[in-house]
Design a protein around this motif. Structure first.
Motif, PDB file in Angstrom:
ATOM      1  N   VAL A  71       0.872  -1.176   0.000  1.00  0.00           N
ATOM      2  CA  VAL A  71       0.000   0.000   0.000  1.00  0.00           C
ATOM      3  C   VAL A  71       0.906   1.222   0.000  1.00  0.00           C
ATOM      4  O   VAL A  71       1.947   1.236   0.653  1.00  0.00           O
ATOM      5  N   CYS A  72       0.502   2.229  -0.752  1.00  0.00           N
ATOM      6  CA  CYS A  72       1.348   3.412  -0.966  1.00  0.00           C
ATOM      7  C   CYS A  72       0.561   4.673  -0.615  1.00  0.00           C
ATOM      8  O   CYS A  72       0.035   5.359  -1.496  1.00  0.00           O
ATOM      9  N   PRO A  73       0.473   4.981   0.689  1.00  0.00           N
ATOM     10  CA  PRO A  73      -0.310   6.157   1.088  1.00  0.00           C
ATOM     11  C   PRO A  73       0.405   7.458   0.767  1.00  0.00           C
ATOM     12  O   PRO A  73       1.642   7.547   0.791  1.00  0.00           O
ATOM     13  N   GLY A  74      -0.398   8.474   0.494  1.00  0.00           N
ATOM     14  CA  GLY A  74       0.124   9.834   0.459  1.00  0.00           C
ATOM     15  C   GLY A  74       0.344  10.314   1.889  1.00  0.00           C
ATOM     16  O   GLY A  74       0.441   9.517   2.826  1.00  0.00           O
ATOM     17  N   PHE A  75       0.416  11.625   2.095  1.00  0.00           N
ATOM     18  CA  PHE A  75       0.680  12.159   3.426  1.00  0.00           C
ATOM     19  C   PHE A  75      -0.481  11.822   4.358  1.00  0.00           C
ATOM     20  O   PHE A  75      -1.638  12.088   4.053  1.00  0.00           O
ATOM     21  N   ALA A  76      -0.136  11.218   5.500  1.00  0.00           N
ATOM     22  CA  ALA A  76      -1.153  10.772   6.447  1.00  0.00           C
ATOM     23  C   ALA A  76      -0.909  11.403   7.812  1.00  0.00           C
ATOM     24  O   ALA A  76       0.235  11.587   8.242  1.00  0.00           O
ATOM     25  N   ASP A  77      -1.984  11.692   8.497  1.00  0.00           N
ATOM     26  CA  ASP A  77      -1.924  12.299   9.824  1.00  0.00           C
ATOM     27  C   ASP A  77      -1.654  11.199  10.853  1.00  0.00           C
ATOM     28  O   ASP A  77      -2.555  10.692  11.521  1.00  0.00           O
ATOM     29  N   THR A  78      -0.401  10.816  10.961  1.00  0.00           N
ATOM     30  CA  THR A  78       0.045   9.764  11.868  1.00  0.00           C
ATOM     31  C   THR A  78       1.275  10.277  12.624  1.00  0.00           C
ATOM     32  O   THR A  78       1.831  11.325  12.280  1.00  0.00           O
ATOM     33  N   PRO A  79       1.728   9.537  13.643  1.00  0.00           N
ATOM     34  CA  PRO A  79       2.922   9.982  14.382  1.00  0.00           C
ATOM     35  C   PRO A  79       4.151  10.182  13.497  1.00  0.00           C
ATOM     36  O   PRO A  79       5.027  10.986  13.824  1.00  0.00           O
ATOM     37  N   LEU A  80       4.225   9.497  12.360  1.00  0.00           N
ATOM     38  CA  LEU A  80       5.379   9.643  11.470  1.00  0.00           C
ATOM     39  C   LEU A  80       5.471  11.065  10.911  1.00  0.00           C
ATOM     40  O   LEU A  80       6.555  11.550  10.598  1.00  0.00           O
ATOM     41  N   LEU A  81       4.330  11.730  10.801  1.00  0.00           N
ATOM     42  CA  LEU A  81       4.288  13.077  10.229  1.00  0.00           C
ATOM     43  C   LEU A  81       4.272  14.169  11.300  1.00  0.00           C
ATOM     44  O   LEU A  81       4.317  15.355  10.976  1.00  0.00           O
ATOM     45  N   ALA A  82       4.251  13.752  12.552  1.00  0.00           N
ATOM     46  CA  ALA A  82       3.983  14.702  13.638  1.00  0.00           C
ATOM     47  C   ALA A  82       4.930  15.903  13.635  1.00  0.00           C
ATOM     48  O   ALA A  82       4.504  17.048  13.795  1.00  0.00           O
ATOM     49  N   ARG A  83       6.224  15.673  13.430  1.00  0.00           N
ATOM     50  CA  ARG A  83       7.184  16.774  13.530  1.00  0.00           C
ATOM     51  C   ARG A  83       7.058  17.782  12.392  1.00  0.00           C
ATOM     52  O   ARG A  83       7.504  18.921  12.513  1.00  0.00           O
ATOM     53  N   ALA A  84       6.456  17.368  11.284  1.00  0.00           N
ATOM     54  CA  ALA A  84       6.361  18.264  10.128  1.00  0.00           C
ATOM     55  C   ALA A  84       4.924  18.670   9.826  1.00  0.00           C
ATOM     56  O   ALA A  84       4.658  19.281   8.799  1.00  0.00           O
ATOM     57  N   LYS A  85       4.003  18.348  10.738  1.00  0.00           N
ATOM     58  CA  LYS A  85       2.584  18.557  10.441  1.00  0.00           C
ATOM     59  C   LYS A  85       2.247  20.014  10.167  1.00  0.00           C
ATOM     60  O   LYS A  85       1.353  20.316   9.368  1.00  0.00           O
ATOM     61  N   ASP A  86       2.965  20.952  10.809  1.00  0.00           N
ATOM     62  CA  ASP A  86       2.646  22.362  10.605  1.00  0.00           C
ATOM     63  C   ASP A  86       2.883  22.801   9.167  1.00  0.00           C
ATOM     64  O   ASP A  86       2.332  23.806   8.709  1.00  0.00           O
ATOM     65  N   ARG A  87       3.688  22.062   8.416  1.00  0.00           N
ATOM     66  CA  ARG A  87       3.954  22.400   7.021  1.00  0.00           C
ATOM     67  C   ARG A  87       2.788  22.017   6.116  1.00  0.00           C
ATOM     68  O   ARG A  87       2.775  22.376   4.936  1.00  0.00           O
ATOM     69  N   PHE A  88       1.803  21.292   6.654  1.00  0.00           N
ATOM     70  CA  PHE A  88       0.712  20.778   5.820  1.00  0.00           C
ATOM     71  C   PHE A  88      -0.610  21.487   6.109  1.00  0.00           C
ATOM     72  O   PHE A  88      -1.675  20.954   5.782  1.00  0.00           O
ATOM     73  N   ALA A  89      -0.537  22.667   6.698  1.00  0.00           N
ATOM     74  CA  ALA A  89      -1.756  23.425   6.976  1.00  0.00           C
ATOM     75  C   ALA A  89      -2.535  23.658   5.687  1.00  0.00           C
ATOM     76  O   ALA A  89      -1.997  24.158   4.696  1.00  0.00           O
ATOM     77  N   GLY A  90      -3.794  23.253   5.674  1.00  0.00           N
ATOM     78  CA  GLY A  90      -4.635  23.432   4.502  1.00  0.00           C
ATOM     79  C   GLY A  90      -4.496  22.349   3.449  1.00  0.00           C
ATOM     80  O   GLY A  90      -5.241  22.341   2.464  1.00  0.00           O
ATOM     81  N   PHE A  91      -3.554  21.435   3.644  1.00  0.00           N
ATOM     82  CA  PHE A  91      -3.355  20.357   2.679  1.00  0.00           C
ATOM     83  C   PHE A  91      -4.129  19.129   3.158  1.00  0.00           C
ATOM     84  O   PHE A  91      -4.040  18.762   4.338  1.00  0.00           O
ATOM     85  N   PRO A  92      -4.900  18.475   2.282  1.00  0.00           N
ATOM     86  CA  PRO A  92      -5.674  17.310   2.733  1.00  0.00           C
ATOM     87  C   PRO A  92      -4.765  16.145   3.112  1.00  0.00           C
ATOM     88  O   PRO A  92      -3.883  15.752   2.345  1.00  0.00           O
ATOM     89  N   LEU A  93      -4.984  15.635   4.310  1.00  0.00           N
ATOM     90  CA  LEU A  93      -4.205  14.509   4.800  1.00  0.00           C
ATOM     91  C   LEU A  93      -5.090  13.267   4.936  1.00  0.00           C
ATOM     92  O   LEU A  93      -6.278  13.364   5.240  1.00  0.00           O
ATOM     93  N   LEU A  94      -4.487  12.117   4.716  1.00  0.00           N
ATOM     94  CA  LEU A  94      -5.159  10.862   5.007  1.00  0.00           C
ATOM     95  C   LEU A  94      -5.228  10.653   6.512  1.00  0.00           C
ATOM     96  O   LEU A  94      -4.413  11.178   7.265  1.00  0.00           O
TER      97      LEU A  94
END
Length: 256
Positions: free
Chosen positions: A178-201
């Protein structure tokens, strides 16, 4: 999906996508071994679901064989393996290279998938077949500038899955990614602020895709997962061969 009586193993299973998938598998009737470096978190989830909690570093060559053996012994069989553990690079891999961090990302994202598949195959054979799903990434299908190392590891997973699948399919062992795009998981936590307004899985979106792969996937397929779209197999384009040449032979490299 009815997995009653089946045994499953999920790596990186204590949080995010792994935890969502473990809950789905347990909800479908499977007994689930949750493996995570955070063994306390794995134990907490297992207390909720039942099953087996496993700890340790999946990049260790001895860890995945031990996890597979423990799950098969506990459940009497192993039918589903989700090789989900993963880490990000934290460096470009182009302008600088932290060798320890490089070894770490390759160990978790690539080695653990190889160790996991090779360890699982004998157990899946004993069960009469089964499914192995590796969590790759959209970065395994397209370039992701700024994180060349992560992209490299996920391309490696996609290539490994596509190449391993035809070898095992005749035995009823299906290998997918499975090849997910950007997902709202702990793996993305440190960079989440860069995705404001971007749809996350969400983790549940990816768990939906894993369910779909288990139900109707075909050997070697790598399913993309993007917000607002139905997950589906990615359509790889064929590479042009030599002009006028016949199909290349299948070569058994073990003889060379």
């Amino acid at each position: 999906m009815d997995l009653t009586g089946k045994g499953a193993l999920v790596t990186g299973g204590a949080s995010g996508i792994g935890a969502a998938a473990a809950r789905r598998l347990a909800g479908a009737g499977a007994r689930v071994a949750v493996a995570d470096r955070d063994e306390a978190a794995a134990a907490a989830l297992v207390e909720e679901l039942g099953g087996l909690a496993l700890g340790g570093d999946v990049a260790d060559p001895e860890r995945m064989p031990a996890h597979v053996a423990a799950a098969e012994e506990a459940f009497g069989r192993l039918d589903v393996v989700l090789l989900n553990a993963g880490v990000t690079g934290g460096q470009s891999g182009v302008e600088e290279l932290d060798l320890a961090a490089y070894r770490r990302i390759v160990g978790v994202n690539v080695d653990h998938v190889v160790f996991g598949l090779t360890a699982a195959v004998p157990a899946l054979r004993r069960a009469g077949g089964g499914t192995v799903i590796a969590t790759a990434s959209l970065a395994g299908l397209v370039a992701m500038p700024g994180d060349a190392l992560y992209t490299m590891t996920k391309h490696a997973v996609v290539g490994y899955v596509r190449s391993a699948a035809p070898t095992l399919a005749p035995e009823g062992i299906r290998v997918n990614a499975v090849c997910p795009g950007f997902a709202d998981t702990p793996l993305l936590a440190r960079a989440k602020d860069r995705f404001a307004g971007f749809p996350l899985l969400t983790a549940e979106d990816v768990a939906d895709a894993i369910d779909a792969v288990l139900e109707r996937g075909e050997p070697g397929e790598c399913w993309f997962v993007q917000p607002g779209r139905e997950p589906a197999p990615y359509g790889f384009r064929g590479v042009p061969g030599p002009a006028g040449a016949p199909r290349p032979p299948d070569v058994d490299w073990s003889d060379h």
